[in-house]
Design an enzyme around this catalytic site. Structure first.
Site, PDB file in Angstrom:
ATOM      1  N   SER A 138      -1.136  25.848   4.628  1.00 32.45           N
ATOM      2  CA  SER A 138       0.149  25.781   5.333  1.00 32.45           C
ATOM      3  C   SER A 138       0.397  27.119   6.037  1.00 32.45           C
ATOM      4  O   SER A 138      -0.077  28.170   5.563  1.00 32.45           O
ATOM      5  CB  SER A 138       1.275  25.543   4.332  1.00 32.45           C
ATOM      6  OG  SER A 138       2.535  25.656   4.977  1.00 32.45           O
ATOM      7  N   TYR A 148       5.407  27.525  -3.598  1.00 40.52           N
ATOM      8  CA  TYR A 148       4.610  26.684  -2.679  1.00 40.52           C
ATOM      9  C   TYR A 148       3.784  27.596  -1.765  1.00 40.52           C
ATOM     10  O   TYR A 148       2.570  27.424  -1.622  1.00 40.52           O
ATOM     11  CB  TYR A 148       5.534  25.772  -1.871  1.00 40.52           C
ATOM     12  CG  TYR A 148       4.826  24.941  -0.822  1.00 40.52           C
ATOM     13  CD1 TYR A 148       4.204  23.737  -1.165  1.00 40.52           C
ATOM     14  CD2 TYR A 148       4.772  25.353   0.518  1.00 40.52           C
ATOM     15  CE1 TYR A 148       3.543  22.974  -0.206  1.00 40.52           C
ATOM     16  CE2 TYR A 148       4.114  24.597   1.475  1.00 40.52           C
ATOM     17  CZ  TYR A 148       3.504  23.415   1.112  1.00 40.52           C
ATOM     18  OH  TYR A 148       2.854  22.671   2.069  1.00 40.52           O
TER      19      TYR A 148
HETATM   20  N1  LIG Z   1       4.160  17.910   6.446  1.00 42.71           N
HETATM   21  C1  LIG Z   1       4.272  19.218   6.600  1.00 42.71           C
HETATM   22  O1  LIG Z   1       5.224  19.725   7.267  1.00 42.71           O
HETATM   23  C2  LIG Z   1       3.243  20.137   6.003  1.00 42.71           C
HETATM   24  C3  LIG Z   1       3.217  21.469   6.436  1.00 42.71           C
HETATM   25  C4  LIG Z   1       2.266  22.340   5.895  1.00 42.71           C
HETATM   26  C5  LIG Z   1       1.347  21.881   4.973  1.00 42.71           C
HETATM   27  N2  LIG Z   1       1.400  20.577   4.561  1.00 42.71           N
HETATM   28  C6  LIG Z   1       0.390  20.157   3.559  1.00 42.71           C
HETATM   29  O2  LIG Z   1      -0.320  19.025   4.070  1.00 42.71           O
HETATM   30  C7  LIG Z   1      -0.853  18.249   2.977  1.00 42.71           C
HETATM   31  C8  LIG Z   1      -0.538  16.785   3.208  1.00 42.71           C
HETATM   32  O3  LIG Z   1       0.871  16.616   3.224  1.00 42.71           O
HETATM   33  P1  LIG Z   1       1.622  15.507   4.093  1.00 42.71           P
HETATM   34  O4  LIG Z   1       2.656  16.203   4.856  1.00 42.71           O
HETATM   35  O5  LIG Z   1       0.648  14.634   4.782  1.00 42.71           O
HETATM   36  O6  LIG Z   1       2.353  14.729   2.876  1.00 42.71           O
HETATM   37  P2  LIG Z   1       2.672  13.178   2.597  1.00 42.71           P
HETATM   38  O7  LIG Z   1       2.869  12.439   3.887  1.00 42.71           O
HETATM   39  O8  LIG Z   1       3.776  13.186   1.602  1.00 42.71           O
HETATM   40  O9  LIG Z   1       1.320  12.636   1.897  1.00 42.71           O
HETATM   41  C9  LIG Z   1       0.918  13.149   0.656  1.00 42.71           C
HETATM   42  C10 LIG Z   1      -0.348  12.435   0.170  1.00 42.71           C
HETATM   43  O10 LIG Z   1      -0.763  13.071  -1.050  1.00 42.71           O
HETATM   44  C11 LIG Z   1      -0.886  12.102  -2.089  1.00 42.71           C
HETATM   45  N3  LIG Z   1      -0.517  12.731  -3.373  1.00 42.71           N
HETATM   46  C12 LIG Z   1       0.651  13.366  -3.670  1.00 42.71           C
HETATM   47  N4  LIG Z   1       0.652  13.779  -4.953  1.00 42.71           N
HETATM   48  C13 LIG Z   1      -0.555  13.408  -5.476  1.00 42.71           C
HETATM   49  C14 LIG Z   1      -1.157  13.519  -6.763  1.00 42.71           C
HETATM   50  N5  LIG Z   1      -0.490  14.073  -7.818  1.00 42.71           N
HETATM   51  N6  LIG Z   1      -2.398  13.030  -6.950  1.00 42.71           N
HETATM   52  C15 LIG Z   1      -3.055  12.424  -5.926  1.00 42.71           C
HETATM   53  N7  LIG Z   1      -2.548  12.276  -4.695  1.00 42.71           N
HETATM   54  C16 LIG Z   1      -1.298  12.750  -4.464  1.00 42.71           C
HETATM   55  C17 LIG Z   1       0.072  10.961  -1.668  1.00 42.71           C
HETATM   56  O11 LIG Z   1      -0.297   9.691  -2.208  1.00 42.71           O
HETATM   57  P3  LIG Z   1       0.300   9.088  -3.611  1.00 42.71           P
HETATM   58  O12 LIG Z   1       1.775   9.347  -3.611  1.00 42.71           O
HETATM   59  O13 LIG Z   1      -0.089   7.638  -3.616  1.00 42.71           O
HETATM   60  O14 LIG Z   1      -0.429   9.831  -4.685  1.00 42.71           O
HETATM   61  C18 LIG Z   1      -0.125  10.974  -0.154  1.00 42.71           C
HETATM   62  O15 LIG Z   1      -1.284  10.225   0.189  1.00 42.71           O
HETATM   63  C19 LIG Z   1      -0.229  18.843   1.708  1.00 42.71           C
HETATM   64  O16 LIG Z   1      -1.176  19.675   1.075  1.00 42.71           O
HETATM   65  C20 LIG Z   1       0.945  19.679   2.225  1.00 42.71           C
HETATM   66  O17 LIG Z   1       1.247  20.749   1.362  1.00 42.71           O
HETATM   67  C21 LIG Z   1       2.311  19.696   5.057  1.00 42.71           C
END
Ligand SMILES: NC(=O)c1ccc[n+]([C@@H]2O[C@H](COP(=O)([O-])OP(=O)(O)OC[C@H]3O[C@@H](n4cnc5c(N)ncnc54)[C@H](OP(=O)(O)O)[C@@H]3O)[C@@H](O)[C@H]2O)c1
Length: 250
Positions: A138, A148
Site C-alpha cells: 500500500s 496497517y
Molecule cells: N482498496 C484500497 O484502497 C487498497 C489500498 C491499498 C492497499 N490495498 C490492499 O489491496 C489488497 C486487496 O484489497 P482489496 O481492496 O481488493 O479488498 P477487498 O475488495 O475487500 O477484497 C479482499 C479479498 O481478500 C479476501 N480475504 C480477506 N480476509 C481474508 C482471510 N482472512 N483469508 C483469506 N482471504 C481473505 C476476501 O475474500 P473472503 O472475504 O471470501 O475471504 C477478498 O477476496 C489488500 O492487501 C489491501 O490491504 C487496498
C-alpha cells in the site's frame, strides 16, 4: 501453461488479478474464505477464458488452513509459477479501541501469511530457476500511520530484499503499492468510500502492476498522483510526516 495462485481473488484487486492473469492464459488457484464466491469466480473465468481454475478455501488467519495453501505452493508435481499475495483488510478503529485479537488477525493476513506463502513458493521456484511473487502492499507503507501501515512497510522491506536476493535464481519479486482503490475494502471496514481523482480503478491498477512486473520492477506505484505522493514522502522531513499521523486512524 503456467499457473498463478492468488489470495483474495473474489473481490477488488484480487478479482482483477484473476481476470487479467486468466486473459493472459494462466491457469489459476484461487484462495479465500467464502467457497460460494470462489466457485462463482472460478466458473466465470473458466467460461470466459480457456484456463483451468482450482478453488482452495482457506482463512489465512487460521494456521492449519494457511498450511493447506503452503502445501499447495510446495507441491512440485503441480508447480505454481506466480504467487499473488493480495488478501487483506483494514480495521476501522484506533489501535487501543480495537481488540488485540483483531489487530493480531490483521497482522496474520498482512504479514504472517505473506511470509509463509512466499517461503513455501520460493523453494520450488528457485529449484526450477523461474517464478514470480507479487505482494500487494500500500502507499500507506510510506507513512507512519498505525499498524496497517506498519504491516505494509514490512511487506515493502521484505519484497525489496527478496527481489534482490532471488533475482539471480530466476525469481522476480515485486511490491505493488496501491493508493485508494475502488473495491470492497472500505465497505468491509464500514467506512464511506470516496470519489474523485485519488480513487483508482482496480482494473487500471492491476494492468499497470502487471506491466511493471513484466519489466522486472521491484516496486509498482500505479497512478501519477500516487507516484507524486510517494515522491513527496521522500522529500518531506520525517518529523513533519510524523505530525500527519495524528490525522485519522492511529
Ligand atoms: N482498496 C484500497 O484502497 C487498497 C489500498 C491499498 C492497499 N490495498 C490492499 O489491496 C489488497 C486487496 O484489497 P482489496 O481492496 O481488493 O479488498 P477487498 O475488495 O475487500 O477484497 C479482499 C479479498 O481478500 C479476501 N480475504 C480477506 N480476509 C481474508 C482471510 N482472512 N483469508 C483469506 N482471504 C481473505 C476476501 O475474500 P473472503 O472475504 O471470501 O475471504 C477478498 O477476496 C489488500 O492487501 C489491501 O490491504 C487496498
Amino acid at each position: 501453461m503456467s499457473t498463478a495462485l492468488i489470495t483474495g481473488p473474489t473481490a477488488g484487486i484480487g478479482h482483477s488479478f484473476a481476470t487479467q492473469l486468466a486473459a493472459r492464459g494462466h491457469d489459476l488457484v484461487l484462495v479465500a474464505r467464502n467457497t460460494d464466491r470462489l466457485e462463482e469466480v472460478a466458473a466465470e473465468l473458466r467460461a470466459s477464458y480457456d484456463v483451468e481454475v482450482e478453488v482452495l478455501t482457506a482463512d489465512l488467519v487460521d494456521s492449519a488452513q494457511l498450511a493447506t495453501v503452503e502445501a499447495r505452493l510446495a507441491d512440485r508435481e503441480r508447480p505454481i509459477d506466480l504467487l499473488v499475495n493480495n488478501a487483506g483488510f483494514g480495521l476501522k478503529e484506533r489501535f487501543l479501541v480495537n481488540e488485540v485479537e483483531a489487530e493480531h488477525a490483521m497482522l496474520d493476513v498482512l504479514v504472517t501469511a505473506v511470509l509463509r506463502l512466499t517461503h513455501a513458493a520460493l523453494g520450488p521456484m528457485t529449484e526450477r530457476g523461474h517464478g514470480g511473487v507479487i505482494n500487494v502492499s500500500s502507499v500507506a507503507a510510506f507513512l507512519p500511520r498505525g499498524t496497517y501501515a506498519a504491516a505494509k512497510a514490512w511487506v515493502n522491506s521484505f519484497s525489496e530484499w527478496a527481489a534482490n536476493e532471488y533475482r539471480s535464481q530466476g525469481v522476480t519479486v515485486m511490491s505493488l503499492c496501491p493508493g485508494f482503490t475502488k473495491t470492497e475494502f472500505h465497505e468491509r471496514m464500514d467506512v464511506t468510500r470516496g470519489t474523485g481523482f485519488m480513487w483508482l480503478d482496480a482494473d487500471f491498477l492491476v494492468k499497470k502492476a502487471l506491466e511493471d512486473f513484466d519489466k522486472g520492477r521491484v516496486f509498482s506505484i500505479p497512478g501519477a498522483q500516487y507516484k507524486a505522493v510517494v515522491g513527496l514522502t521522500r522529500l518531506i522531513p520525517t518529523s513533519a510526516l510524523q505530525r500527519l499521523q495524528s490525522i485519522g486512524r492511529k
